[in-house]
Design an enzyme around this catalytic site. Structure first.
Site, mmCIF file in Angstrom:
data_model
loop_
_atom_site.group_PDB
_atom_site.id
_atom_site.type_symbol
_atom_site.label_atom_id
_atom_site.label_comp_id
_atom_site.label_asym_id
_atom_site.label_seq_id
_atom_site.Cartn_x
_atom_site.Cartn_y
_atom_site.Cartn_z
ATOM 1 N N TYR A 27 -10.727 4.910 4.195
ATOM 2 C CA TYR A 27 -11.930 5.449 4.842
ATOM 3 C C TYR A 27 -11.752 6.908 5.294
ATOM 4 O O TYR A 27 -12.612 7.434 6.009
ATOM 5 C CB TYR A 27 -12.302 4.577 6.050
ATOM 6 C CG TYR A 27 -12.618 3.141 5.675
ATOM 7 C CD1 TYR A 27 -13.898 2.776 5.244
ATOM 8 C CD2 TYR A 27 -11.645 2.149 5.736
ATOM 9 C CE1 TYR A 27 -14.190 1.466 4.887
ATOM 10 C CE2 TYR A 27 -11.926 0.826 5.384
ATOM 11 C CZ TYR A 27 -13.197 0.500 4.956
ATOM 12 O OH TYR A 27 -13.493 -0.804 4.607
ATOM 13 N N ASP A 28 -10.666 7.551 4.903
ATOM 14 C CA ASP A 28 -10.404 8.931 5.340
ATOM 15 C C ASP A 28 -11.574 9.896 5.098
ATOM 16 O O ASP A 28 -11.846 10.745 5.956
ATOM 17 C CB ASP A 28 -9.131 9.486 4.669
ATOM 18 C CG ASP A 28 -7.861 8.969 5.332
ATOM 19 O OD1 ASP A 28 -7.955 8.328 6.391
ATOM 20 O OD2 ASP A 28 -6.764 9.210 4.787
ATOM 21 N N HIS B 114 -3.852 7.325 14.050
ATOM 22 C CA HIS B 114 -3.625 6.004 14.636
ATOM 23 C C HIS B 114 -2.261 5.459 14.222
ATOM 24 O O HIS B 114 -1.520 4.912 15.017
ATOM 25 C CB HIS B 114 -4.735 5.048 14.154
ATOM 26 C CG HIS B 114 -4.987 5.135 12.679
ATOM 27 N ND1 HIS B 114 -5.612 6.214 12.105
ATOM 28 C CD2 HIS B 114 -4.623 4.326 11.655
ATOM 29 C CE1 HIS B 114 -5.656 6.050 10.795
ATOM 30 N NE2 HIS B 114 -5.061 4.920 10.488
ATOM 31 N N ARG B 115 -1.944 5.642 12.940
ATOM 32 C CA ARG B 115 -0.652 5.145 12.430
ATOM 33 C C ARG B 115 0.505 5.878 13.087
ATOM 34 O O ARG B 115 1.489 5.276 13.488
ATOM 35 C CB ARG B 115 -0.635 5.321 10.906
ATOM 36 C CG ARG B 115 0.616 4.815 10.214
ATOM 37 C CD ARG B 115 0.431 4.647 8.712
ATOM 38 N NE ARG B 115 -0.525 3.581 8.438
ATOM 39 C CZ ARG B 115 -1.777 3.795 7.991
ATOM 40 N NH1 ARG B 115 -2.184 5.020 7.732
ATOM 41 N NH2 ARG B 115 -2.597 2.799 7.796
ATOM 42 N N ASN C 166 0.842 -1.194 0.000
ATOM 43 C CA ASN C 166 0.000 0.000 0.000
ATOM 44 C C ASN C 166 0.889 1.261 0.000
ATOM 45 O O ASN C 166 1.516 1.587 1.009
ATOM 46 C CB ASN C 166 -0.912 -0.042 1.230
ATOM 47 C CG ASN C 166 -1.871 1.117 1.304
ATOM 48 O OD1 ASN C 166 -1.544 2.223 0.898
ATOM 49 N ND2 ASN C 166 -3.059 0.870 1.832
ATOM 50 N N ASP D 289 -0.849 -3.680 10.250
ATOM 51 C CA ASP D 289 -2.206 -3.965 9.827
ATOM 52 C C ASP D 289 -3.104 -2.949 10.515
ATOM 53 O O ASP D 289 -2.894 -2.613 11.690
ATOM 54 C CB ASP D 289 -2.615 -5.390 10.202
ATOM 55 C CG ASP D 289 -3.799 -5.856 9.364
ATOM 56 O OD1 ASP D 289 -3.655 -5.948 8.133
ATOM 57 O OD2 ASP D 289 -4.878 -6.114 9.928
ATOM 58 N N THR D 290 -4.074 -2.456 9.766
ATOM 59 C CA THR D 290 -4.961 -1.418 10.292
ATOM 60 C C THR D 290 -6.400 -1.821 10.063
ATOM 61 O O THR D 290 -6.732 -2.373 9.016
ATOM 62 C CB THR D 290 -4.680 -0.079 9.585
ATOM 63 O OG1 THR D 290 -3.342 0.322 9.888
ATOM 64 C CG2 THR D 290 -5.633 1.017 10.045
ATOM 65 N N LYS E 278 -3.181 15.358 9.547
ATOM 66 C CA LYS E 278 -3.643 13.986 9.872
ATOM 67 C C LYS E 278 -2.717 13.371 10.924
ATOM 68 O O LYS E 278 -3.163 12.679 11.845
ATOM 69 C CB LYS E 278 -3.693 13.115 8.601
ATOM 70 C CG LYS E 278 -4.163 11.685 8.874
ATOM 71 C CD LYS E 278 -4.303 10.826 7.627
ATOM 72 C CE LYS E 278 -4.639 9.373 7.987
ATOM 73 N NZ LYS E 278 -4.719 8.462 6.834
HETATM 74 P P1 ITT Z 1 -0.845 -3.974 3.194
HETATM 75 O O1 ITT Z 1 -1.531 -5.120 3.878
HETATM 76 O O2 ITT Z 1 -0.086 -4.373 1.977
HETATM 77 O O3 ITT Z 1 -0.042 -3.130 4.141
HETATM 78 P P2 ITT Z 1 -3.563 -3.029 2.830
HETATM 79 O O4 ITT Z 1 -4.165 -1.848 2.113
HETATM 80 O O5 ITT Z 1 -4.074 -4.390 2.487
HETATM 81 O O6 ITT Z 1 -1.980 -2.957 2.633
HETATM 82 P P3 ITT Z 1 -4.537 -3.415 5.521
HETATM 83 O O7 ITT Z 1 -4.648 -4.875 5.348
HETATM 84 O O8 ITT Z 1 -3.943 -2.897 6.778
HETATM 85 O O9 ITT Z 1 -3.668 -2.751 4.355
HETATM 86 O O10 ITT Z 1 -5.969 -2.826 5.213
HETATM 87 C C1 ITT Z 1 -6.434 -1.791 5.861
HETATM 88 C C2 ITT Z 1 -7.472 -1.058 5.025
HETATM 89 O O11 ITT Z 1 -8.018 -0.109 5.942
HETATM 90 C C3 ITT Z 1 -6.868 -0.252 3.882
HETATM 91 O O12 ITT Z 1 -6.932 -0.906 2.641
HETATM 92 C C4 ITT Z 1 -7.726 1.009 3.896
HETATM 93 O O13 ITT Z 1 -8.925 0.789 3.203
HETATM 94 C C5 ITT Z 1 -8.049 1.151 5.362
HETATM 95 N N1 ITT Z 1 -7.089 2.043 6.042
HETATM 96 C C6 ITT Z 1 -5.901 1.721 6.628
HETATM 97 N N2 ITT Z 1 -5.315 2.808 7.126
HETATM 98 C C7 ITT Z 1 -6.129 3.840 6.858
HETATM 99 C C8 ITT Z 1 -6.063 5.220 7.098
HETATM 100 O O14 ITT Z 1 -5.031 5.786 7.697
HETATM 101 N N3 ITT Z 1 -7.087 5.983 6.694
HETATM 102 C C9 ITT Z 1 -8.147 5.434 6.072
HETATM 103 N N4 ITT Z 1 -8.283 4.145 5.784
HETATM 104 C C10 ITT Z 1 -7.276 3.354 6.173
#
Ligand code: ITT
Length: 193
Positions: free
Chosen positions: A150-151, A176-177, A9, A68-69, A171
């Protein structure tokens, strides 16, 4: 110090590069020539974070970190949570996922939600994790064009704006990050002195 970030990402990569302390360089896995998708088959954010870091560390025989978020919405019983990236389906776009949340919450009075990030630093078969949580609410409509995911529908507590109405530096005041990375950076500073 160079750190490899197990993520596909590019938005995350950009954000993380704006956070780490001076002297630390972050290299994305794509820049290392790693083109696969990382496995994310665990039931928790902690589990997926570890799975991604461990997988890349083994594949590239390196020290690395992953994160992971998840967006956890109270009135949806914590969903989309660990399924945040694929809430509207396997190949869902950010927009599809946002639309699904707005649809699911069309009648919801309780709009409380939180973002949770878990970073895993994986080195020589051992790992350590760092969490960051930001409480907030889901807006009724999309607002703003910045950021990703989802920003446009997440307004952190204490702010009149959504994440998508903020420049990256703003931001980072709420993020959170950023919270999880501050803990990670602290750990790195202490463990290298
Ligand atoms: P990687 O696993 O390769 O790191 P990913 O996009 O699949 O990338 P996640 O599995 O952590 O990442 O998915 C989290 C999703 O949550 C991500 O695709 C976004 O849609 C959302 N997300 C994560 N961080 C966010 C943020 O700071 N603001 C808004 N949405 C976020």
């Amino acid at each position: 110090m160079k750190l490899i970030f197990a993520t596909g990402n590019l938005h995350k990569l950009k954000e993380v590069r704006s956070m780490l302390p001076r002297g630390v360089q972050v290299i994305g896995m794509r820049e290392m020539g790693f083109e696969e998708e990382l496995p994310e088959t665990q039931m928790t954010i902690e589990g997926n974070s570890l799975q991604k870091a461990e997988y890349l560390a083994r594949e590239l025989s390196c020290t690395c970190f992953a994160e992971d978020t998840g967006l956890e919405i109270e009135s949806l019983n914590g969903e989309p949570g660990v399924y945040s990236a694929r809430y509207a389906g396997e190949n869902a776009t950010f927009e599809d996922n946002v639309n699904k949340v707005l649809q699911e919450m069309a009648e919801a009075e309780n709009r409380k939600a939180r973002f949770k990030t878990v970073i895993t630093y994986y080195s020589e078969g051992k790992y350590v994790q760092f969490e960051g949580i930001t409480e907030g609410e889901i807006t009724k409509e999309k607002q703003g064009e910045e950021g990703f995911g989802y920003d446009p529908i997440f307004k952190p507590l204490g702010s009149a704006k959504t994440y998508a109405q903020m420049a990256l530096a703003e931001k980072n005041i709420y993020s959170h990050r950023k919270k999880s990375f501050e803990r990670f950076a602290n750990y790195l500073t202490k463990s290298t002195v």
